[in-house]
Design an enzyme around this catalytic site. Structure first.
Site, PDB file in Angstrom:
ATOM      1  N   HIS A 185       1.087  -1.036   0.223  1.00 27.83           N
ATOM      2  CA  HIS A 185       0.033  -0.144   0.067  1.00 27.83           C
ATOM      3  C   HIS A 185       0.788   1.451  -0.007  1.00 27.83           C
ATOM      4  CE1 HIS A 185      -3.912  -2.206   0.735  1.00 27.83           C
ATOM      5  NE2 HIS A 185      -3.249  -3.062   1.694  1.00 27.83           N
ATOM      6  N   ASN A 212     -10.065  -3.247   1.698  1.00 27.07           N
ATOM      7  CA  ASN A 212      -9.668  -3.209   0.142  1.00 27.07           C
ATOM      8  C   ASN A 212     -10.928  -3.128  -0.507  1.00 27.07           C
ATOM      9  OD1 ASN A 212      -6.754  -3.704   0.305  1.00 27.07           O
ATOM     10  ND2 ASN A 212      -7.114  -6.030   0.236  1.00 27.07           N
ATOM     11  N   TYR A 250       0.565  -4.745  11.743  1.00 20.42           N
ATOM     12  CA  TYR A 250       0.186  -3.518  11.170  1.00 20.42           C
ATOM     13  C   TYR A 250       0.872  -2.536  12.022  1.00 20.42           C
ATOM     14  CZ  TYR A 250      -2.720  -4.307   7.132  1.00 20.42           C
ATOM     15  OH  TYR A 250      -2.956  -4.799   5.716  1.00 20.42           O
TER      16      TYR A 250
END
Length: 398
Positions: free
Chosen positions: A54, A127, A334
């Protein structure tokens, strides 16, 4: 317009931004050039590592407005009263390519939302497709490596991608979408967004249900074919979003959820926590719960969009995780990526900071400041020189 005075990063006025202090007109620089040192030291540190995935994206602010109370299934504060408005920040992105990739690559698109609620930040990291290539986080690094450039040639090689997909049939659902007419979007305004993962709600009685987010674009779906994508500006999707909001043409999405009880999950014919599968709408119909509108662009791309940090572990009371194996891995990966890429203080940046009071026992973390640089210089150079000078002056002392 009021004339602004140039200052240092701490607010002190700068008398001269063109010349350093030197020992005479043609002499060397002196050590009291604190402003020059600040500019150079900050310049060395002003870039941060590129996102592994990303990497190329664009973001904006907006509002989520609740149209259906969910107080029967969750205690989440921003989902209680019809008409409630919650400020959000969204980041759209390509997935596999780097910052040099095109907005029109045949690639999934990231759709990540940060809700600034009165009980802390809630992130939906999703997404533009309801499924993903994998169902287990242990394969995620291998998958991403197959999508990146060859480590020897530094050139992307489709053969690597297809070799991975061929050896992992679970990818077929996502690959089918990617290689269809839906594989290249026309703009970020003309695509859906999904949580993809399964999450949980719980209510005042402690009862739990499973749910998925669906954000349906109100602009309609638009895609490009290979020929149109090949000649499109690589920055086209980013420009389209920024320009639309600047013109007051605010894009919006209808927010919907699917809900599954714990008993239904136990008895259902497929694993409801498998990220490579969808919940059939016939069995679990979409429930409209709100409207998402984007209405304000960022003012500093690097400070906001580039340093925006999203994590599926940013949860609030009333919303929890699920046994989804990919989700479980991302709960670790993350926030760990953010600490590495942006720093331990990432959640103090305005774009990431909660709008509610924050109280914790965390320390400040690593600091990369001019004061630290000067301290290192003193420790490594100045103090040893002083000690050496003292030894030379007193050769008889041991």
């Amino acid at each position: 317009m009021t004339k602004k005075t140039l200052t240092t990063s701490t607010g002190s006025p700068v008398p001269d931004d063109n010349h350093s202090i030197s020992a005479g007109e043609h002499g060397p620089l002196t050590f009291d050039n604190h402003y020059t040192f600040e500019k150079l030291a900050h310049f060395n540190r002003e870039r941060i590592p590129e996102r592994v995935v990303h990497a190329r994206g664009t973001g904006s602010y907006g509002t989520f407005t609740l149209s259906k109370s969910l107080d029967d299934i969750t205690i989440a504060s921003f989902l209680q009263t019809v008409g409630q408005k919650t400020e959000v920040f969204i980041r759209f992105s390509t997935v596999g390519g780097g910052q040099d990739s095109s907005d029109y690559a045949r690639d999934p698109r990231g759709f990540s939302l940060k809700f600034y609620t009165e009980q802390g930040n809630y992130d939906m990291v999703g997404n533009n497709t309801p499924v993903f290539f994998l169902r287990d986080a242990i394969k995620f690094p291998d998958f991403i490596h197959s999508q990146k450039k060859n480590p020897r040639t530094n050139i992307a090689e489709p053969a690597m991608m297809y070799e991975f997909w061929a050896n992992h049939p679970q990818s077929l659902h996502q690959v089918t979408i990617l290689m269809s007419d839906r594989g290249i979007l026309a703009s970020y305004r003309h695509m859906h967004g999904f949580s993809s993962h399964t999450f949980s709600f719980w209510n005042k009685q402690g009862e739990r249900v499973w749910f998925k987010w669906h954000f349906k674009t109100n602009q309609g779906i638009k895609n490009l074919n290979n020929a149109d994508a090949a000649v499109a500006s690589p920055y086209g999707a980013q420009f389209d979003l920024v320009d639309a909001i600047d013109q007051g043409n605010f894009p919006s999405w209808t927010a919907k959820i699917q809900v599954m009880t714990e008993q239904q999950a136990k008895d259902y014919k497929i694993n409801p926590f498998d990220l490579t599968k969808v919940w059939p709408h016939a069995d679990f119909p979409l429930i409209e719960v709100g409207q998402l509108e984007l209405n304000r662009n960022v003012t500093n791309y690097f400070a906001e969009t580039e340093q925006a940090c999203f994590s599926p572990g940013n949860l609030v009371p009333g919303i929890g995780a699920s046994p989804d194996k990919m989700l479980q891995g991302r709960l670790l990966a993350y926030p760990d990526a953010h600490r590495y890429r942006v720093g331990a203080n990432a959640n103090q940046l305005p774009v990431n900071a909660a709008k509610c009071p924050v109280h914790h026992y965390q320390r400040r973390g690593c600091a990369q400041s001019m004061a630290l640089l000067i301290f290192k210089i003193q420790a490594l150079i100045i103090i040893p020189m002083i000690k050496l000078t003292k030894v030379r002056r007193c050769p008889t002392q041991r």
